[in-house]
Scaffold this active site. Structure first.
Site, PDB file in Angstrom:
ATOM      1  N   HIS A  73       0.066  -3.788   2.500  1.00 37.13           N
ATOM      2  CA  HIS A  73       1.413  -4.347   2.628  1.00 37.13           C
ATOM      3  C   HIS A  73       2.185  -4.395   1.308  1.00 37.13           C
ATOM      4  O   HIS A  73       3.407  -4.333   1.302  1.00 37.13           O
ATOM      5  CB  HIS A  73       1.344  -5.765   3.187  1.00 37.13           C
ATOM      6  CG  HIS A  73       0.713  -5.865   4.540  1.00 37.13           C
ATOM      7  ND1 HIS A  73       1.392  -5.586   5.701  1.00 37.13           N
ATOM      8  CD2 HIS A  73      -0.548  -6.221   4.920  1.00 37.13           C
ATOM      9  CE1 HIS A  73       0.585  -5.756   6.740  1.00 37.13           C
ATOM     10  NE2 HIS A  73      -0.589  -6.142   6.296  1.00 37.13           N
TER      11      HIS A  73
ATOM     12  N   HIS B   4      -5.138  -9.169  16.237  1.00 36.73           N
ATOM     13  CA  HIS B   4      -4.303 -10.325  16.558  1.00 36.73           C
ATOM     14  C   HIS B   4      -4.221 -10.434  18.076  1.00 36.73           C
ATOM     15  O   HIS B   4      -3.150 -10.567  18.665  1.00 36.73           O
ATOM     16  CB  HIS B   4      -2.927 -10.202  15.913  1.00 36.73           C
ATOM     17  CG  HIS B   4      -2.994 -10.197  14.414  1.00 36.73           C
ATOM     18  ND1 HIS B   4      -3.354 -11.307  13.680  1.00 36.73           N
ATOM     19  CD2 HIS B   4      -2.792  -9.203  13.519  1.00 36.73           C
ATOM     20  CE1 HIS B   4      -3.344 -11.009  12.402  1.00 36.73           C
ATOM     21  NE2 HIS B   4      -3.025  -9.733  12.272  1.00 36.73           N
TER      22      HIS B   4
ATOM     23  N   ILE C 285     -14.767 -12.240   1.275  1.00 31.44           N
ATOM     24  CA  ILE C 285     -14.113 -13.410   1.871  1.00 31.44           C
ATOM     25  C   ILE C 285     -13.926 -13.219   3.375  1.00 31.44           C
ATOM     26  O   ILE C 285     -14.356 -14.060   4.174  1.00 31.44           O
ATOM     27  CB  ILE C 285     -12.744 -13.656   1.201  1.00 31.44           C
ATOM     28  CG1 ILE C 285     -12.927 -13.904  -0.289  1.00 31.44           C
ATOM     29  CG2 ILE C 285     -12.012 -14.833   1.857  1.00 31.44           C
ATOM     30  CD1 ILE C 285     -11.730 -13.547  -1.124  1.00 31.44           C
TER      31      ILE C 285
ATOM     32  N   ASP D 135      -5.745  -4.331   3.116  1.00 33.02           N
ATOM     33  CA  ASP D 135      -4.851  -5.303   3.766  1.00 33.02           C
ATOM     34  C   ASP D 135      -4.155  -6.144   2.695  1.00 33.02           C
ATOM     35  O   ASP D 135      -3.893  -7.331   2.889  1.00 33.02           O
ATOM     36  CB  ASP D 135      -5.633  -6.191   4.740  1.00 33.02           C
ATOM     37  CG  ASP D 135      -4.735  -7.025   5.652  1.00 33.02           C
ATOM     38  OD1 ASP D 135      -3.501  -6.793   5.657  1.00 33.02           O
ATOM     39  OD2 ASP D 135      -5.245  -7.926   6.337  1.00 33.02           O
TER      40      ASP D 135
ATOM     41  N   ALA E 178      -4.434 -15.164   4.362  1.00 29.47           N
ATOM     42  CA  ALA E 178      -3.186 -14.400   4.418  1.00 29.47           C
ATOM     43  C   ALA E 178      -3.373 -13.088   3.677  1.00 29.47           C
ATOM     44  O   ALA E 178      -3.055 -12.968   2.499  1.00 29.47           O
ATOM     45  CB  ALA E 178      -2.038 -15.203   3.818  1.00 29.47           C
TER      46      ALA E 178
END
Length: 382
Positions: free
Chosen positions: A65, A198, A253, A277, A311
């Site tokens: 992103h 998602h 993580i 990501d 996030a």
């Protein structure tokens, strides 16, 4: 100068050993590979000494992103160029510009910027677009902004495709939403990689989507119904479908090392791709950022929303490669997951391998997996 001779590099072999090699690179492509240096040619050429470092194919990130303080959803060409530079600096030679859920106006603005930059990249090459949303399930939204989540809308998607001029390579959806299976059919007709995430899809709903044309799982295990022994969910459905490949955020993580090893054991390196990501914090470290309309805090390299939700990531591709090897996966397989597997996924037939006839997209790494230089089509860009 069309000919380069790259000498004294170590190339990983199938048995996980490294072979000292010399590569002949002409007009941006690998012409031949030798185990020892033959007689040098007459005429002009550039001789490069790899100093015994590890040479791998350029890595390919299908899910990123932002980086270095730049978010590609801001609609600016500068942000896309800066991410291109950041990718190259971390060993990534091709990438998919990845969206987050937004208004259609914001998405169209980002797509228009990508169209202007594609073919003129400062670093890593744009291999296309990955639309992560907005047709995602609020129940498994993760960091996606619920204000922008909506049910699949084929009229809206047609407008997006018309604007993108063939750049859309992957779309992440929640197929269980109303209209989800119609969207799967729409995307399949256009030859797009249909990814699932998602999503609160049950095992049965996910299996239906995979049988109808979905073939990929975005950031596997994250943003989806978890595995339960009486409710296996989409992850188990994906494991059972041979044609379905998985993304893995290997940053220490998002996935426990045992889960990374299990994914590798069940899918193998050909069915698994490493991704970052990454959000704009990649390359900058701890601090406060905005992402997807949310304030994000990065502390000790971990990005979270105010409520503690993960996030995205700050990992880079070279770090993901090192961490994958640290889990116990062989270097050979880790390199495949970062290079040849995403190349195959995207249909980039001349990328992802160090072999005669392939593009000279190459990365030289030291023993700590730090990038010494990145070469794209025979030219060092970093």
């Amino acid at each position: 100068m069309s000919l380069k001779i790259l000498h004294n590099v170590n190339v990983v072999q199938e048995d996980n050993s490294c072979m000292s090699a010399t590569l002949w690179i002409r007009d941006g492509m690998i012409e031949r590979i030798e185990s020892s240096l033959s007689a040098l040619p007459e005429g002009d050429y550039e001789f490069m000494d790899g100093q015994g470092h590890l040479l791998i194919p350029g890595m390919i990130d299908v899910h990123i992103h932002g980086a270095n303080g730049f978010d590609m959803m801001d609609g600016s060409e500068t942000s896309i160029q800066e991410v291109s530079r950041a990718c190259a600096a971390t060993g990534c030679t091709s990438f998919l510009v990845t969206s987050v859920s937004s208004t259609i106006e914001a998405l169209i603005a980002m797509i228009r910027s990508v169209k202007r930059v594609a073919g003129h990249e400062a670093g890593a090459k744009i291999a296309g677009l990955h639309l992560e949303g907005p047709y995602l399930n609020p129940k498994r939204k993760g960091m996606q902004n619920e204000r922008f989540l909506r049910h699949p809308d084929l009229t809206e998607m047609k407008e997006i495709f018309d604007e993108a001029d063939g750049l859309i390579k992957m779309v992440t959806i929640a197929p269980e939403l109303p209209g989800g299976m119609e969207l799967v059919s729409f995307l399949k007709e256009r030859g797009v990689i249909i990814a699932v995430a998602h999503s609160d899809a049950t095992y049965e709903e996910a299996k239906q989507a995979f049988e109808a044309g979905a073939s990929h799982v975005t950031h596997c295990f994250n943003g989806m119904r978890p595995i339960h022994h009486r409710d296996p969910g989409l992850v188990v459905a994906a494991f059972e479908q041979e044609h379905v490949s998985l993304q893995a955020i290997v940053d220490g993580i998002h996935l426990h090392p045992a889960i990374v090893r299990m994914m590798h054991r069940l899918k193998g390196p050909d069915g698994m791709v490493l991704i970052t990501d990454a959000l704009q914090a990649m390359g900058l470290g701890d601090g406060k950022y905005m992402f997807g309309g949310h304030p994000v805090t990065v502390s000790q390299g971990v990005a979270r929303l105010e409520d503690g939700t993960l996030a995205s990531s700050t990992v880079t591709m070279n770090e993901a490669l090192r961490l994958t090897v640290d889990t116990g996966i062989s270097l050979t397989d880790a390199v495949k997951m970062a290079s040849s597997s995403p190349a195959r996924l995207l249909g980039l037939a001349a990328k992802g391998k160090i072999s005669a006839g392939f593009d000279a997209d190459l990365v030289l790494l030291d023993e700590q997996f730090q990038v010494q230089w990145t070469m794209i089509k025979g030219s060092i860009v970093v």
